[in-house]
Design a protein around this motif. Structure first.
Motif, mmCIF file in Angstrom:
data_model
loop_
_atom_site.group_PDB
_atom_site.id
_atom_site.type_symbol
_atom_site.label_atom_id
_atom_site.label_comp_id
_atom_site.label_asym_id
_atom_site.label_seq_id
_atom_site.Cartn_x
_atom_site.Cartn_y
_atom_site.Cartn_z
ATOM 1 N N PHE A 34 0.863 -1.181 0.000
ATOM 2 C CA PHE A 34 0.000 0.000 0.000
ATOM 3 C C PHE A 34 0.902 1.236 0.000
ATOM 4 C CE2 PHE A 34 -3.085 3.081 1.381
ATOM 5 C CZ PHE A 34 -4.297 2.598 0.936
ATOM 6 N N THR A 35 1.182 1.778 -1.167
ATOM 7 C CA THR A 35 2.195 2.822 -1.317
ATOM 8 C C THR A 35 1.607 4.220 -1.141
ATOM 9 O OG1 THR A 35 1.862 3.023 -3.696
ATOM 10 C CG2 THR A 35 3.414 1.331 -2.938
ATOM 11 N N TRP A 36 2.514 5.189 -1.113
ATOM 12 C CA TRP A 36 2.103 6.593 -1.040
ATOM 13 C C TRP A 36 1.201 6.976 -2.209
ATOM 14 C CZ3 TRP A 36 2.990 8.845 3.411
ATOM 15 C CH2 TRP A 36 4.126 8.551 4.159
ATOM 16 N N ALA A 37 1.339 6.292 -3.320
ATOM 17 C CA ALA A 37 0.566 6.655 -4.509
ATOM 18 C C ALA A 37 -0.935 6.494 -4.308
ATOM 19 C CB ALA A 37 1.027 5.816 -5.706
ATOM 20 N N TRP A 38 -1.358 5.749 -3.279
ATOM 21 C CA TRP A 38 -2.785 5.620 -3.015
ATOM 22 C C TRP A 38 -3.414 6.955 -2.636
ATOM 23 C CZ3 TRP A 38 -6.571 1.680 -2.823
ATOM 24 C CH2 TRP A 38 -6.144 0.450 -3.334
ATOM 25 N N PHE A 39 -2.626 7.907 -2.185
ATOM 26 C CA PHE A 39 -3.175 9.228 -1.854
ATOM 27 C C PHE A 39 -3.603 9.997 -3.100
ATOM 28 C CE2 PHE A 39 -1.154 8.466 2.259
ATOM 29 C CZ PHE A 39 -2.092 9.021 3.124
ATOM 30 N N THR A 40 -3.279 9.478 -4.284
ATOM 31 C CA THR A 40 -3.793 10.127 -5.491
ATOM 32 C C THR A 40 -5.317 10.005 -5.583
ATOM 33 O OG1 THR A 40 -3.365 8.090 -6.755
ATOM 34 C CG2 THR A 40 -1.656 9.813 -6.795
ATOM 35 N N LEU A 41 -5.897 9.000 -4.902
ATOM 36 C CA LEU A 41 -7.362 8.866 -4.884
ATOM 37 C C LEU A 41 -8.014 10.022 -4.127
ATOM 38 C CD1 LEU A 41 -10.102 7.550 -5.209
ATOM 39 C CD2 LEU A 41 -9.487 5.901 -3.417
ATOM 40 N N PRO A 42 -7.645 10.308 -2.857
ATOM 41 C CA PRO A 42 -8.245 11.488 -2.225
ATOM 42 C C PRO A 42 -7.832 12.804 -2.882
ATOM 43 C CG PRO A 42 -6.568 10.500 -0.802
ATOM 44 C CD PRO A 42 -6.822 9.526 -1.908
ATOM 45 N N MET A 43 -6.660 12.834 -3.517
ATOM 46 C CA MET A 43 -6.279 14.036 -4.266
ATOM 47 C C MET A 43 -7.309 14.338 -5.343
ATOM 48 S SD MET A 43 -2.172 13.604 -4.899
ATOM 49 C CE MET A 43 -2.327 14.475 -6.461
ATOM 50 N N ALA A 44 -7.622 13.320 -6.145
ATOM 51 C CA ALA A 44 -8.575 13.502 -7.233
ATOM 52 C C ALA A 44 -9.971 13.798 -6.697
ATOM 53 C CB ALA A 44 -8.594 12.258 -8.116
ATOM 54 N N LEU A 114 0.112 15.445 1.537
ATOM 55 C CA LEU A 114 -0.034 16.893 1.662
ATOM 56 C C LEU A 114 -0.884 17.459 0.531
ATOM 57 C CD1 LEU A 114 3.576 17.897 2.775
ATOM 58 C CD2 LEU A 114 1.490 18.014 4.152
ATOM 59 N N LEU A 115 -0.762 16.894 -0.660
ATOM 60 C CA LEU A 115 -1.604 17.334 -1.766
ATOM 61 C C LEU A 115 -3.075 17.051 -1.472
ATOM 62 C CD1 LEU A 115 0.564 16.200 -4.818
ATOM 63 C CD2 LEU A 115 -0.012 18.540 -4.185
ATOM 64 N N SER A 116 -3.332 15.911 -0.852
ATOM 65 C CA SER A 116 -4.702 15.584 -0.471
ATOM 66 C C SER A 116 -5.223 16.571 0.563
ATOM 67 C CB SER A 116 -4.769 14.157 0.085
ATOM 68 O OG SER A 116 -4.308 13.212 -0.860
ATOM 69 N N LEU A 117 -4.363 16.939 1.516
ATOM 70 C CA LEU A 117 -4.766 17.901 2.536
ATOM 71 C C LEU A 117 -5.021 19.281 1.939
ATOM 72 C CD1 LEU A 117 -2.437 17.033 5.558
ATOM 73 C CD2 LEU A 117 -4.931 16.907 5.497
ATOM 74 N N ALA A 118 -4.284 19.627 0.882
ATOM 75 C CA ALA A 118 -4.472 20.939 0.257
ATOM 76 C C ALA A 118 -5.897 21.110 -0.249
ATOM 77 C CB ALA A 118 -3.477 21.115 -0.892
ATOM 78 N N SER A 119 -6.422 20.091 -0.922
ATOM 79 C CA SER A 119 -7.792 20.195 -1.426
ATOM 80 C C SER A 119 -8.812 20.166 -0.295
ATOM 81 C CB SER A 119 -8.070 19.059 -2.425
ATOM 82 O OG SER A 119 -7.863 17.787 -1.834
ATOM 83 N N ILE A 120 -8.492 19.429 0.780
ATOM 84 C CA ILE A 120 -9.399 19.392 1.933
ATOM 85 C C ILE A 120 -9.472 20.764 2.602
ATOM 86 C CG2 ILE A 120 -9.679 18.470 4.274
ATOM 87 C CD1 ILE A 120 -8.620 15.797 3.229
ATOM 88 N N ILE A 121 -8.315 21.407 2.792
ATOM 89 C CA ILE A 121 -8.295 22.728 3.429
ATOM 90 C C ILE A 121 -8.969 23.766 2.543
ATOM 91 C CG2 ILE A 121 -6.796 24.567 4.290
ATOM 92 C CD1 ILE A 121 -4.758 22.388 5.028
#
Length: 414
Positions: A34-44, A114-121
């Motif tokens: 389960f790599t860091w790349a999975w955070f591309t899902l919440p990013m999108a 952090l990219l995922s958090l950016a869209s959340i904020i």
């Protein structure tokens, strides 16, 4: 295979762990990959929530805000689920955390949380502040400054690690090399989303910090683009499985364009006269930001067209990877930038183009999500030999081919 070829195999679960059932145990074992790349899902997902906001869209309808809120709530759930899974991976399999930060390709995605958090904020300003009290305005301000500091540290630290133990070659180059600076750059996007809701004395520092971050991110991206174009001129397009990642190059100029327009629009009309009369200052800022945004947006358009053609040329050979979410997140910025430019020029034609792009992105997100689920079921991802292991497989294949070619050349000389 392990994420680090020099690392000992990760310990397998004990009998007490496997007693929960074969299907659950198999899933828990798979979390080793389960790599860091999975955070591309919440990013999108977070990017889609921002795009569907009535404040963003030029054409709205009853229920659009409800849809946007539902997507935002889904994004929060997905982010928490992905965070729990990757935390379990690092706790369950010792040594993988440090290995993931030194892995030649997985480490590039270490900035995606952090990219995922950016869209959340940023979405707090769209869905939270208009429906709550003064406290969330203060909370947004605190979150912005915390994000600004942490993302800058990450931008320096991740590139430091990448430069300390260099493993990548120019022929490995993809726009993913730009990801470590991406979170800091999105401080400008966050500023453009919420600075206008802050008191003037707080808004101006946020805008200046956002402009600083956006500028650094864009300049580093330009330097990365030089290597990216060099790589394509010398070696051609990336492998078919990596071509979705080409859309990452669309992101920096797109988010820079929308951030410039947003921050200029949010600059307080009444504040200290830094540059003379307040009204004249605001007018100059808006004109300059809009012209600069169009200038920079054109680069996004070029990268977008190149990426589309490259993917169409190899679509039959493309297999799902988590980088497919690059079809969505960078193009969210491209779409919002297009809409912002249309609004700035009061162009209904450009605004309708932005609305059409929004519909295409929603369909793309659903398509990528379907392929994600199918790849998980088929064990095309989250499995030995997949995900972070593919890099080492490709390296070994390349070395084997190079050795075979060398032997063939030696035989031909004999």
């Amino acid at each position: 295979m392990n994420s680090d070829p020099g690392r000992e195999p990760s310990p397998k679960p004990s009998d007490s762990n496997t007693a929960v059932g074969p299907h659950q145990a198999a899933f828990l074992d798979r979390l080793e990959h389960f790599t860091w790349a999975w955070f591309t899902l919440p990013m999108a997902t977070g990017g889609l929530a921002l795009l569907l906001s009535p404040q963003t869209q030029p054409h709205t309808f009853p229920g659009l805000e409800t849809i946007g809120r539902a997507v935002y709530i889904w994004d929060l759930f997905v982010f928490m689920a992905v965070t729990l899974c990757i935390t379990y991976r690092f706790i369950r399999f010792p040594g993988i955390f440090t290995g993931s930060l030194t892995h030649p390709t997985e480490s590039l995605f270490a900035a995606t949380p952090l990219l995922s958090l950016a869209s959340i904020i940023a979405a707090i300003a769209r869905y939270g502040i208009p429906n709550t009290g003064e406290w969330l305005i203060v909370a947004f301000r605190i979150l912005f400054w915390l994000y600004f500091a942490v993302s800058f540290i990450a931008a320096v630290g991740l590139y430091f690690l990448l430069f300390t133990t260099p493993s990548l070659k120019i022929n490995d180059m993809t726009p993913a090399w730009d990801l470590p600076i991406f979170p800091f750059m999105l401080s400008g996007t966050i500023a453009s989303a919420g600075a206008g809701m802050q008191p003037p004395a707080q808004a101006v520092p946020i805008i200046v910090a956002g402009l600083t971050a956006q500028g650094l991110g864009m300049m580093v991206s330009i330097l990365v683009y030089a290597n990216y174009i060099h790589r394509m001129i010398e070696y051609g397009f990336p492998r078919p499985d990596g071509r979705a990642g080409m859309f990452i190059a669309v992101g920096p100029p797109s988010f820079t364009s929308l951030a410039l327009i947003g921050m200029a629009n949010d600059f307080p009309a009444v504040y200290r006269a830094f540059f003379g009369d307040d009204e004249v200052t605001v007018q100059i800022l808006k004109v300059g930001a809009t012209m600069s945004a169009v200038f920079i947006w054109s680069l996004s358009l070029w990268f977008f067209c190149i990426s589309v053609l490259a993917c169409l040329a190899a679509y039959k050979e493309m297999r799902f990877r988590l980088n497919w979410y690059a079809f969505v997140f960078p193009n969210v910025g491209f779409t919002i930038a297009t809409i912002s430019i249309g609004k700035a020029f009061h162009s209904s034609g450009v605004e309708w183009v932005g609305s059409a792009m929004t519909l295409v992105l929603v369909a793309t997100y659903l398509t990528v999500g379907f392929n994600h689920a199918r790849a998980f079921i088929r064990r095309d991802i989250l499995c030995d030999g997949k995900d972070e292991d593919t890099y080492w497989d490709e390296v070994h294949h390349t070395l084997h081919k190079a050795n075979a070619d060398a032997i063939d050349r030696k035989d031909s000389r004999v």
